[in-house]
Design an enzyme around this catalytic site. Sequence first.
Site, PDB file in Angstrom:
ATOM      1  N   GLU A 209     -80.603  10.750  46.081  1.00 20.12           N
ATOM      2  CA  GLU A 209     -79.804  11.266  47.197  1.00 20.12           C
ATOM      3  C   GLU A 209     -80.519  11.066  48.531  1.00 20.12           C
ATOM      4  O   GLU A 209     -79.900  10.713  49.527  1.00 20.12           O
ATOM      5  CB  GLU A 209     -79.507  12.749  46.978  1.00 20.12           C
ATOM      6  CG  GLU A 209     -78.519  13.306  47.987  1.00 20.12           C
ATOM      7  CD  GLU A 209     -78.338  14.802  47.820  1.00 20.12           C
ATOM      8  OE1 GLU A 209     -77.193  15.248  47.809  1.00 20.12           O
ATOM      9  OE2 GLU A 209     -79.346  15.526  47.710  1.00 20.12           O
TER      10      GLU A 209
ATOM     11  N   HIS B 290     -74.780  10.841  52.774  1.00 22.26           N
ATOM     12  CA  HIS B 290     -76.042  10.280  52.288  1.00 22.26           C
ATOM     13  C   HIS B 290     -75.867   8.792  52.009  1.00 22.26           C
ATOM     14  O   HIS B 290     -74.771   8.350  51.650  1.00 22.26           O
ATOM     15  CB  HIS B 290     -76.480  10.938  50.975  1.00 22.26           C
ATOM     16  CG  HIS B 290     -76.726  12.405  51.085  1.00 22.26           C
ATOM     17  ND1 HIS B 290     -77.890  12.922  51.608  1.00 22.26           N
ATOM     18  CD2 HIS B 290     -75.963  13.464  50.758  1.00 22.26           C
ATOM     19  CE1 HIS B 290     -77.835  14.237  51.571  1.00 22.26           C
ATOM     20  NE2 HIS B 290     -76.671  14.598  51.063  1.00 22.26           N
TER      21      HIS B 290
ATOM     22  N   HIS C 217     -70.213  14.607  51.323  1.00 23.88           N
ATOM     23  CA  HIS C 217     -69.895  15.726  50.446  1.00 23.88           C
ATOM     24  C   HIS C 217     -70.218  17.037  51.147  1.00 23.88           C
ATOM     25  O   HIS C 217     -70.746  17.079  52.254  1.00 23.88           O
ATOM     26  CB  HIS C 217     -70.619  15.628  49.093  1.00 23.88           C
ATOM     27  CG  HIS C 217     -72.108  15.865  49.121  1.00 23.88           C
ATOM     28  ND1 HIS C 217     -72.867  16.070  47.991  1.00 23.88           N
ATOM     29  CD2 HIS C 217     -72.995  15.932  50.153  1.00 23.88           C
ATOM     30  CE1 HIS C 217     -74.129  16.255  48.317  1.00 23.88           C
ATOM     31  NE2 HIS C 217     -74.235  16.173  49.610  1.00 23.88           N
TER      32      HIS C 217
ATOM     33  N   ASP D 159     -68.001   4.577  47.155  1.00 24.25           N
ATOM     34  CA  ASP D 159     -68.539   4.068  48.423  1.00 24.25           C
ATOM     35  C   ASP D 159     -67.598   4.352  49.591  1.00 24.25           C
ATOM     36  O   ASP D 159     -66.408   4.052  49.534  1.00 24.25           O
ATOM     37  CB  ASP D 159     -68.786   2.555  48.297  1.00 24.25           C
ATOM     38  CG  ASP D 159     -69.625   2.024  49.452  1.00 24.25           C
ATOM     39  OD1 ASP D 159     -70.492   2.774  49.954  1.00 24.25           O
ATOM     40  OD2 ASP D 159     -69.406   0.867  49.842  1.00 24.25           O
ATOM     41  N   HIS D 160     -68.169   4.966  50.638  1.00 21.43           N
ATOM     42  CA  HIS D 160     -67.427   5.353  51.837  1.00 21.43           C
ATOM     43  C   HIS D 160     -66.321   6.361  51.550  1.00 21.43           C
ATOM     44  O   HIS D 160     -65.285   6.379  52.202  1.00 21.43           O
ATOM     45  CB  HIS D 160     -66.895   4.127  52.595  1.00 21.43           C
ATOM     46  CG  HIS D 160     -68.000   3.368  53.284  1.00 21.43           C
ATOM     47  ND1 HIS D 160     -68.895   2.586  52.597  1.00 21.43           N
ATOM     48  CD2 HIS D 160     -68.361   3.315  54.577  1.00 21.43           C
ATOM     49  CE1 HIS D 160     -69.770   2.072  53.439  1.00 21.43           C
ATOM     50  NE2 HIS D 160     -69.474   2.515  54.652  1.00 21.43           N
TER      51      HIS D 160
ATOM     52  N   CYS E  20     -76.424  22.176  53.313  1.00 24.58           N
ATOM     53  CA  CYS E  20     -75.589  21.336  52.433  1.00 24.58           C
ATOM     54  C   CYS E  20     -74.195  21.909  52.269  1.00 24.58           C
ATOM     55  O   CYS E  20     -73.299  21.243  51.753  1.00 24.58           O
ATOM     56  CB  CYS E  20     -76.245  21.178  51.071  1.00 24.58           C
ATOM     57  SG  CYS E  20     -77.803  20.295  51.172  1.00 24.58           S
TER      58      CYS E  20
ATOM     59  N   HIS F 255     -71.325  16.283  55.229  1.00 25.79           N
ATOM     60  CA  HIS F 255     -72.444  15.467  55.686  1.00 25.79           C
ATOM     61  C   HIS F 255     -72.547  14.304  54.695  1.00 25.79           C
ATOM     62  O   HIS F 255     -71.930  14.334  53.625  1.00 25.79           O
ATOM     63  CB  HIS F 255     -73.761  16.273  55.726  1.00 25.79           C
ATOM     64  CG  HIS F 255     -74.209  16.733  54.380  1.00 25.79           C
ATOM     65  ND1 HIS F 255     -73.749  17.894  53.798  1.00 25.79           N
ATOM     66  CD2 HIS F 255     -75.043  16.179  53.472  1.00 25.79           C
ATOM     67  CE1 HIS F 255     -74.298  18.040  52.602  1.00 25.79           C
ATOM     68  NE2 HIS F 255     -75.087  16.992  52.367  1.00 25.79           N
TER      69      HIS F 255
END
Length: 139
Positions: free
Chosen positions: A128, A43, A16, A81-82, A35, A41
């Site tokens: 996170e 998580h 995100h 996811d991904h 951020c 980037h």
Amino acid sequence: MPTAYITRRERFCAAHRLFNPEFSEEQNAAIYGECSNEHWHGHNFELLVTVHGDINPQIGYVVNLKTISQIIKERVISKLDHRNLNVDVDFMQGKIPSTENLAVAIWAQLDAPIKALGVKLHCVRVQETENNYVEYFGD
Ligand code: NI
């Protein structure tokens, strides 16, 4: 009849960028710091979903956690996811993908199907990083 709170953990990896297009680059950098870096980037998120209900006296469960896991995977994990939270996720469209907003959006995905099982969604916790998490209780 005793009640209990039971929790299922799932995990997902996602990218995100925290950015509000209504703000200038400088304002975004001042508010969000790293951020807000332009090229995203990622998580390794943890999602903890807690439900509350009566303990079934004949079974000994509030609800089968396997069923909760299936709902979370179908309604949330398969979409996150991904993926890139700014771009790819239908239920995050038009939202700043902060952990707070993510927790609220995940609640909206899970509330009805969990209610349909006869139990109540109590908390959506989105972890996170090791040090940062958000809990949302539906209000
Ligand atoms: Ni981040």
